[in-house]
Write a protein that holds these residues in place. Structure first.
Motif, PDB file in Angstrom:
ATOM      1  N   ALA A  85       0.813  -1.211   0.000  1.00  0.00           N
ATOM      2  CA  ALA A  85       0.000   0.000   0.000  1.00  0.00           C
ATOM      3  C   ALA A  85       0.844   1.256   0.000  1.00  0.00           C
ATOM      4  N   GLY A  86       2.071   1.174   0.491  1.00  0.00           N
ATOM      5  CA  GLY A  86       2.910   2.357   0.523  1.00  0.00           C
ATOM      6  C   GLY A  86       2.524   3.337   1.603  1.00  0.00           C
ATOM      7  N   ILE A  87       1.706   2.922   2.594  1.00  0.00           N
ATOM      8  CA  ILE A  87       1.296   3.794   3.686  1.00  0.00           C
ATOM      9  C   ILE A  87       1.567   3.081   5.001  1.00  0.00           C
ATOM     10  N   ASN A  88       2.276   3.758   5.893  1.00  0.00           N
ATOM     11  CA  ASN A  88       2.543   3.222   7.212  1.00  0.00           C
ATOM     12  C   ASN A  88       1.577   3.861   8.202  1.00  0.00           C
ATOM     13  N   ASN A  89       0.667   3.086   8.761  1.00  0.00           N
ATOM     14  CA  ASN A  89      -0.259   3.622   9.746  1.00  0.00           C
ATOM     15  C   ASN A  89      -0.855   2.476  10.538  1.00  0.00           C
ATOM     16  N   THR A  90      -1.413   2.799  11.663  1.00  0.00           N
ATOM     17  CA  THR A  90      -2.047   1.796  12.508  1.00  0.00           C
ATOM     18  C   THR A  90      -3.560   2.003  12.591  1.00  0.00           C
ATOM     19  N   LEU A  91      -4.105   2.836  11.719  1.00  0.00           N
ATOM     20  CA  LEU A  91      -5.535   3.145  11.740  1.00  0.00           C
ATOM     21  C   LEU A  91      -6.309   2.457  10.630  1.00  0.00           C
ATOM     22  N   GLY A  92      -5.650   1.601   9.847  1.00  0.00           N
ATOM     23  CA  GLY A  92      -6.353   0.851   8.806  1.00  0.00           C
ATOM     24  C   GLY A  92      -6.512   1.577   7.497  1.00  0.00           C
ATOM     25  N   ILE A  93      -5.865   2.744   7.324  1.00  0.00           N
ATOM     26  CA  ILE A  93      -5.965   3.485   6.066  1.00  0.00           C
ATOM     27  C   ILE A  93      -5.148   2.783   4.995  1.00  0.00           C
ATOM     28  N   THR A  94      -5.756   2.598   3.824  1.00  0.00           N
ATOM     29  CA  THR A  94      -5.055   1.978   2.693  1.00  0.00           C
ATOM     30  C   THR A  94      -4.830   2.959   1.550  1.00  0.00           C
ATOM     31  N   ASN A  95      -5.570   4.070   1.564  1.00  0.00           N
ATOM     32  CA  ASN A  95      -5.493   5.063   0.483  1.00  0.00           C
ATOM     33  C   ASN A  95      -5.805   4.443  -0.878  1.00  0.00           C
ATOM     34  N   THR A  96      -6.814   3.576  -0.902  1.00  0.00           N
ATOM     35  CA  THR A  96      -7.211   2.922  -2.148  1.00  0.00           C
ATOM     36  C   THR A  96      -8.641   3.235  -2.562  1.00  0.00           C
ATOM     37  N   THR A  97      -9.472   3.705  -1.625  1.00  0.00           N
ATOM     38  CA  THR A  97     -10.877   3.918  -1.937  1.00  0.00           C
ATOM     39  C   THR A  97     -11.072   5.195  -2.737  1.00  0.00           C
ATOM     40  N   PRO A  98     -11.793   5.156  -3.841  1.00  0.00           N
ATOM     41  CA  PRO A  98     -12.083   6.387  -4.584  1.00  0.00           C
ATOM     42  C   PRO A  98     -12.753   7.429  -3.696  1.00  0.00           C
ATOM     43  N   GLY A  99     -12.467   8.701  -4.029  1.00  0.00           N
ATOM     44  CA  GLY A  99     -13.079   9.786  -3.274  1.00  0.00           C
ATOM     45  C   GLY A  99     -12.559   9.931  -1.868  1.00  0.00           C
ATOM     46  N   GLY A 100     -11.359   9.430  -1.593  1.00  0.00           N
ATOM     47  CA  GLY A 100     -10.806   9.558  -0.251  1.00  0.00           C
ATOM     48  C   GLY A 100     -11.528   8.745   0.792  1.00  0.00           C
ATOM     49  N   GLY A 101     -12.119   7.620   0.394  1.00  0.00           N
ATOM     50  CA  GLY A 101     -12.847   6.769   1.326  1.00  0.00           C
ATOM     51  C   GLY A 101     -14.338   6.968   1.312  1.00  0.00           C
ATOM     52  N   LEU A 102     -14.833   7.879   0.428  1.00  0.00           N
ATOM     53  CA  LEU A 102     -16.263   8.185   0.357  1.00  0.00           C
ATOM     54  C   LEU A 102     -16.998   7.436  -0.744  1.00  0.00           C
ATOM     55  N   MET A 103     -16.270   6.665  -1.565  1.00  0.00           N
ATOM     56  CA  MET A 103     -16.950   6.016  -2.674  1.00  0.00           C
ATOM     57  C   MET A 103     -16.372   4.631  -2.957  1.00  0.00           C
ATOM     58  N   PRO A 104     -16.508   3.698  -2.007  1.00  0.00           N
ATOM     59  CA  PRO A 104     -16.085   2.331  -2.299  1.00  0.00           C
ATOM     60  C   PRO A 104     -16.928   1.743  -3.419  1.00  0.00           C
TER      61      PRO A 104
END
Length: 804
Positions: A73-92
């Motif tokens: 994913a290229g993102i280091n976090n512990t909150l479950g963010i993947t940065n893959t969902t369209p619209g910044g997580g608003l449009m799976p």
């Protein structure tokens, strides 16, 4: 490293499939084939749900055990963010044959930790969120396509959250946002398997995160406006030995001042979940949630009061004898206990069984201020006698009205699924049993406005020693819903046809022990609910769908069964209104496109009969929930969503809705009939729009959202309305590399309601007509204006989060 054509083909197929599932397809990262290992613990859940543990440094391939395709994913976090969902997580991406939107961790984790689920939904098409405080600590009332929250079903881990009688969804008591994995909103069409009997206006589905595979945890500390202090901690056990069991438990505590006026809010919450998987596709989970929420209430305002005083209009901060508007009288306290145990069993290659037993225990205390006479009060239809009360002024006592409502609900949902070739058949049943008591009693206030106990532990007594009450209900309810549906996939799974049928059966029994009341009342209801849908994948990225659905909601109000009494006069003050159940028939047609740019369009039409409008009436100066029978209603409109997959770290999002909702019937009131047929329905803004922009490069991140809601009528005669308004929120933060035991700590700032400081956000009570109006039969019907909720102003929250 060279990659063969075969490997390229496999990698491409996996990324496309993951993207279409709304999970792991990543805009940036590396893919590889991991070597074969020793045995591995099973995992479940969507592929984009990363466990709460340290991720490798950016640019390092994520390796797994087994011959798996791996995506970084290229993102280091512990909150479950993947940065893959369209619209910044608003449009799976969605594939259901109905209008459907959603939120993922990509959006949820960037919002204030104090938010609640209904507030998080504000940017989705068709949603209007009635914010009363900017921190989201109070429950936000929402409407969708012109239907309010009591007409919207809410399901959390397969269990209905709506109150069994009022249908209010208490989403803020269900789960902390750090543990909320995803939220899905079906704007109109109900889900036949949902354990509900009131979702005529759509369905909200909430999912809890799965426990991590390895031991670890998360800590969040938040501070902000209005003396906000919040602490959250979560501990994951990882797999426990060789049992195959993993679990987590979390605890949070928050305190803050009221946004306007006097008073405070405090909240403690516990979430816990344990899961075990075995064999081929078998699993069981145990989920527990506890919430303790105490708050003062906000005072509603008339349009004139809002124009004159603005946000400063609230309950009184200082007490004087006889003051029923003293803020300490207006409290709301709620204790919530939830236990659920979803089970999935693979009975054979083609047959599976899902069962979810649950037990929910709610204990609510509503408070308000009132006065009554020491010697001329009534106990139902009888004189109460001399109450011998201290602290009276001219024979009048001031008291806190206390309405404790303990409610216990047990539910068992089961569904058997048989898949054979291109056909999937399901048959299921939902059974629930609810019992509750609802008394209204009074606790005397002294000359300083103090009461001995805010929960009514020391109530006013009658001369014979009985507790003085104006309501004394016991309620039992049973619900049984049997359903089946069949899904057929044709043309290489491009064409999907579904047809289903649900029979909902509900019975309610009530007793009211107040003298002079009808002792036994109740009602029984049965409603067939067919549905049909077709979807077709024109290309792997383009889908069209149509559906036709039906939905039903049994009468909402106690006034459909029970008489209400006043302290000031004998006999009931309300007439039992034998309401019929609310019924709707809906149709939708829609189109979706998945890709770098994602598009979702839908046209909808709904016809409703026995439309019930939630409102508030006042008895002895105390607000009492009530329901108005508004007859028929027609809802038509269009909605659109646009979202971009992360592109150069940016993810924009736009949603909009056009709505035309009208009343089909005249409204009976005041001994005449108001000419309301053809009027625009209340709480139905013609235009709503949301715009969002997210930036996230793995370290630096930010999010901006803007909402516009056009004016909404607040009376059946369309002679008063809520002005149009705009709101905006900003979040920003930075993620660091691991520092000792602290895994990827981050700093985050959230700013809510930027620029908004004096606006009306919604309706507290509905008015039939704000101006005197001539009825159909020649009688002048006097004005009955509405009350409004005042929107929350600006707030800021600073959070520090780290894994360990």
């Amino acid at each position: 490293m060279k990659i063969s054509k075969a490997q390229c083909s496999v990698m491409g197929s996996v990324m496309v499939a993951a993207h279409l599932a709304g999970s792991t397809a990543l805009a940036q990262g590396t893919v590889g084939i991991a070597p074969a290992p020793a045995a591995r613990k099973p995992t479940t859940g969507p592929a984009h749900v990363f466990p709460a543990r340290a991720m490798p440094a950016r640019g390092t391939p994520v390796r797994s055990r087994g011959e798996d395709i791996v995506v970084n994913a290229g993102i280091n976090n512990t909150l479950g963010i993947t940065n893959t969902t369209p619209g910044g997580g608003l449009m799976p991406p969605q594939t259901a044959a109905r209008s459907q939107s959603g939120l993922t961790r990509d959006y949820i984790a960037r919002q204030s930790p104090t938010s609640n689920t209904t507030a998080l939904l504000a940017n989705l098409p068709g949603v209007v969120s009635t914010s009363t405080d900017p921190l989201g600590a109070s429950s936000d009332n929402i409407s969708i396509r012109g239907l309010n929250q009591t007409e919207i079903g809410v399901v959390y881990e397969g269990v209905a959250l709506n109150d069994s009688l009022t249908y209010i969804p208490y989403t803020e008591n269900a789960v902390d946002t750090e543990n909320l994995q995803s939220v899905t909103l079906s704007q109109g069409a109900p889900d036949i398997t949902a354990p509900l009997y009131g979702d005529v206006g759509g369905l909200i589905t909430m999912k809890l995160r799965d426990p991590a595979e390895h031991m670890g945890g998360l800590v969040n500390l938040s501070y902000g406006s209005k003396a906000l202090q919040r602490e959250f901690g979560r501990l994951d056990s990882g797999y426990i030995g060789h049992t195959g069991v993993k679990g987590f438990v979390s605890f949070s505590s928050a305190t803050m001042d009221q946004w306007r006026g006097m008073g405070t809010q405090s909240k403690m919450h516990v979430d816990a979940k344990a899961t075990k998987e075995w064999g081929r596709d078998n699993s069981v989970s145990a989920i527990f949630s506890y919430d303790n929420n105490d708050t003062n209430r906000y005072r509603p305002a008339t349009l004139q009061q809002w124009k004159e005083f603005g946000p400063s209009f609230n309950y009184d901060g200082k007490y004087s004898p006889g003051d029923v508007n003293y803020y300490k009288f207006y409290t709301y306290d709620r204790r919530t206990y939830m236990v659920m145990a979803p089970v999935h069993l693979r009975l054979s290659k083609e047959l599976s069984l899902d069962a979810t037993p649950s037990y929910l225990h709610y204990l609510e205390y509503y408070g308000a201020g009132t006065t009554f006479s020491n010697t001329n009060s009534y106990f139902g239809s009888q004189p109460a006698g001399n109450l011998n009360l201290p602290y009276t002024t001219n024979g009048i006592a001031t008291a806190k009205y206390v309405n404790p409502v303990p409610q216990r609900t047990g539910t068992l949902s089961t569904v058997l699924t048989w898949t054979h070739g291109a056909n999937t058949f399901r048959i299921g049943d939902v059974y629930s049993y609810m019992s509750m008591e609802e008394p209204i009693l009074y606790t005397l206030a002294d000359y300083q406005g103090r009461v001995p106990n805010q929960w009514g532990a020391y109530p006013v007594k009658l001369p014979d020693g009985q507790t003085y009450k104006t309501l004394d209900l016991n309620i039992w309810q049973q619900m049984n819903a049997v359903y089946f549906d069949d899904t057929l996939k044709l043309l290489n799974d491009r064409l999907t046809i579904n047809a289903g049928f649900k029979e909902m059966m509900l019975s309610r029994h009530l007793t009211n022990a107040i003298p002079g009341a009808n002792y036994k009342t109740g009602g029984s209801y049965a409603q067939p609910l067919p549905q049909f849908s077709v979807s077709y994948m024109m290309t792997p990225k383009d889908q069209i769908f149509i559906n036709a659905t039906t939905a039903y909601r049994a009468p909402q109000s106690l006034q459909a069964y029970a008489q209400m009494f006043s302290t000031a006069k004998p006999g009931p003050t309300t007439v039992v209104n034998r309401l019929k159940g609310e019924y709707s028939i809906g149709e939708e047609i829609g189109y979706r496109h998945h890709g770098l740019v994602n598009v979702a369009l839908a046209l909808f039409n709904y016809n409703m009969v026995n439309y019930q409008v939630q409102s508030t009436t006042f008895i002895d100066q105390v607000p009492i929930p009530t329901v108005l029978d508004a007859g028929g209603k027609t809802i038509r409109g269009a909605q659109v969503e646009l979202g971009l997959r992360p592109w150069h770290h940016f993810s924009p999002y736009v949603s909009a809705q056009y709505l035309h909702a009208t009343m089909d019937s005249d409204y009976k009131t005041g001994g005449d009939v108001l000419p309301t047929a053809g009027k625009i329905a209340i709480q139905s803004p013609k235009f709503t729009t949301a715009v969002g922009l997210t930036y996230d490069d793995g370290a630096l991140f930010g999010n901006f959202t803007f909402n516009y809601v056009s004016s909404q009528y607040s009376t059946f005669m369309d002679d008063q309305k809520i002005p149009a308004y705009e709101t905006a929120n900003i979040s920003m933060g930075y993620r660091f590399g691991s520092i000792g035991f602290a895994k990827h700590p981050q700093l985050q700032l959230n700013f809510m309601n930027i620029g908004a400081n004096n606006w009306l956000s919604g309706l507290y009570s509905v008015g039939s007509n704000a101006k005197p109006t001539m009825g159909r039969h020649g009688q002048v019907i006097q004005a009955s204006g509405p009350l409004y909720t005042i929107g929350g102003g600006f707030a800021a929250v600073a959070s520090v989060t780290t894994g360990f």
